[in-house]
Motif scaffolding. Structure first.
Motif, PDB file in Angstrom:
ATOM      1  N   TRP A  72       0.835  -1.343  -0.072  1.00  0.00           N
ATOM      2  CA  TRP A  72      -0.015  -0.027  -0.038  1.00  0.00           C
ATOM      3  C   TRP A  72       0.925   1.235  -0.116  1.00  0.00           C
ATOM      4  CZ3 TRP A  72       0.071   4.003   3.307  1.00  0.00           C
ATOM      5  CH2 TRP A  72       0.710   3.862   4.674  1.00  0.00           C
ATOM      6  N   ILE A  91       0.347   3.734  -3.097  1.00  0.00           N
ATOM      7  CA  ILE A  91      -0.426   4.983  -2.736  1.00  0.00           C
ATOM      8  C   ILE A  91       0.465   6.253  -3.219  1.00  0.00           C
ATOM      9  CG2 ILE A  91       0.884   5.911  -0.685  1.00  0.00           C
ATOM     10  CD1 ILE A  91      -2.952   6.070  -0.820  1.00  0.00           C
ATOM     11  N   ALA A  99      -4.629   0.745   2.102  1.00  0.00           N
ATOM     12  CA  ALA A  99      -4.574   1.707   3.133  1.00  0.00           C
ATOM     13  C   ALA A  99      -4.211   1.091   4.535  1.00  0.00           C
ATOM     14  CB  ALA A  99      -5.539   2.863   2.988  1.00  0.00           C
TER      15      ALA A  99
END
Length: 354
Positions: free
Chosen positions: A27, A31, A210
């Motif tokens: 993640w 991101i 996340a």
């Protein structure tokens, strides 16, 4: 000292920019695909420092900033009016072949249903799709919409993945699917237009990569690509909509479009960034509508906030299969089809092991 700090900051921007290109699912790497506009903006703001500085490291910082701007703009320019549109504009008339769709991630703890319902009644969409809607939201929406939007699929959940679909148009064989994870629903339904033609509609809201949600993007990617493969296998007139927890320019979303042959109405028109509603400097397009080549676009706009962290998105699409040849439909190579197949398989297997 200033030139060293300048170079260090510019090189940090470059590292983040290059990290987003890594083919991994962690993640904290994936991101980095989100804030491309923000990273390019910071690099642009730093350019004058390097241009007018005589420090020994200034040229390093200046070169890094120029490279960041070039790479980021290459990704985001297709979602600006500087690029050719991907979905052609609808001609006047043919109203019975058009449908208006509203997408709204309500944010489960948000209790300002009145403002959202007011916008629904003002715009009178044919289909309303809400995400993160729980039992309380269902009570509010049912009371306000059941009369004029009598066709519905209701999935009230308390895990931030509830989903409700309300429609003026008849829904054909609607069903709830749990494609990758057994707590993440999606909706598949046929929709009969006023002209009598039937189209297919997918509603999605995969889990984001996340902290506190998922340590990897695998399951989000797998759900999106699984749907893309299904569309490729049965290429009927189709719409895909929802909060995909992914930006329009990410590798996964672009791969989905190539595998499925779906088009993005925003390309050539704007980003229509829907998240985060409360932080203007940290916004990106997470709520999506994709169309097969059988549709043209009459309207696309972002609506007013109503207390959620997402803005609603409103689009009017017209079913015009006679204009399908006007579109430059994306197509995947065999290696990309294999990648999509393997990602979907891994998402199912690993989900069961987690």
């Amino acid at each position: 000292m200033i030139s060293i700090l300048y170079a260090a900051l510019a090189l940090l921007l470059l590292v983040i920019t290059l990290a987003a290109r890594l083919r991994v699912t962690w993640w904290w790497i994936r991101i980095a695909e989100f804030p491309r506009v923000q990273l390019a903006s910071v690099a642009l703001l730093l350019l004058p420092i390097g241009a007018f500085s005589d420090g020994p490291w200034s040229w390093v910082g200046l070169s890094a900033c120029l490279l960041v701007v070039a790479i980021q703009l290459a990704y985001v320019l297709p979602w600006t009016p500087l690029w050719p549109v991907q979905v052609k504009a609808a001609e006047p008339g043919n109203d019975d072949r058009c449908l208006t769709l509203m997408i709204a991630n309500v944010l489960t703890p948000n209790r300002n249903a009145r403002d959202l319902i007011t916008q629904i009644h003002n715009h009178r969409p044919d289909i309303v799709l809400t995400l993160e809607s729980d039992g309380w939201w269902q009570e509010q929406l049912d009371a306000a919409l059941n009369h004029e939007w009598p066709h519905a699929v209701r999935i009230p959940l308390d895990n931030l993945y509830g989903m409700h679909l309300y429609s003026r148009l008849p829904l054909i064989s609607p069903r709830v699917e749990w494609l990758i994870q057994d707590d993440i629903p999606s909706i598949l339904a046929g929709v009969r237009l006023r002209c009598g033609d039937e189209i297919r509609f997918h509603a999605l809201h995969p889990r984001p990569p996340a902290p506190g949600e998922s340590k990897e993007s695998l399951w989000r990617d797998a759900e999106l690509l699984l749907v893309g493969r299904a569309i490729h296998a049965d290429p009927v007139p189709t719409l895909v909509a929802g909060d995909l927890n992914d930006v329009a320019w990410s590798r996964t979303t672009r791969l989905f479009c190539r595998v499925s042959g779906m088009l993005d109405p925003r390309r050539g028109r704007g980003m229509f960034s829907s998240f985060h509603a409360k932080y203007p400097l940290l916004r990106w397009p997470l709520d999506h509508v994709f169309t097969s080549e059988h549709f043209t676009l009459r309207e696309l706009k972002r609506l007013d906030g109503f207390g959620s962290d997402h803005f609603p998105i409103l689009s009017t699409l017209c079913f015009r299969p006679v204009r399908a040849d006007e579109h430059d439909t994306p197509d995947a190579e065999q290696a990309e089809h294999r990648e999509a197949r393997e990602t979907a398989r891994l998402g199912k297997v690993k989900e069961q092991q987690e």
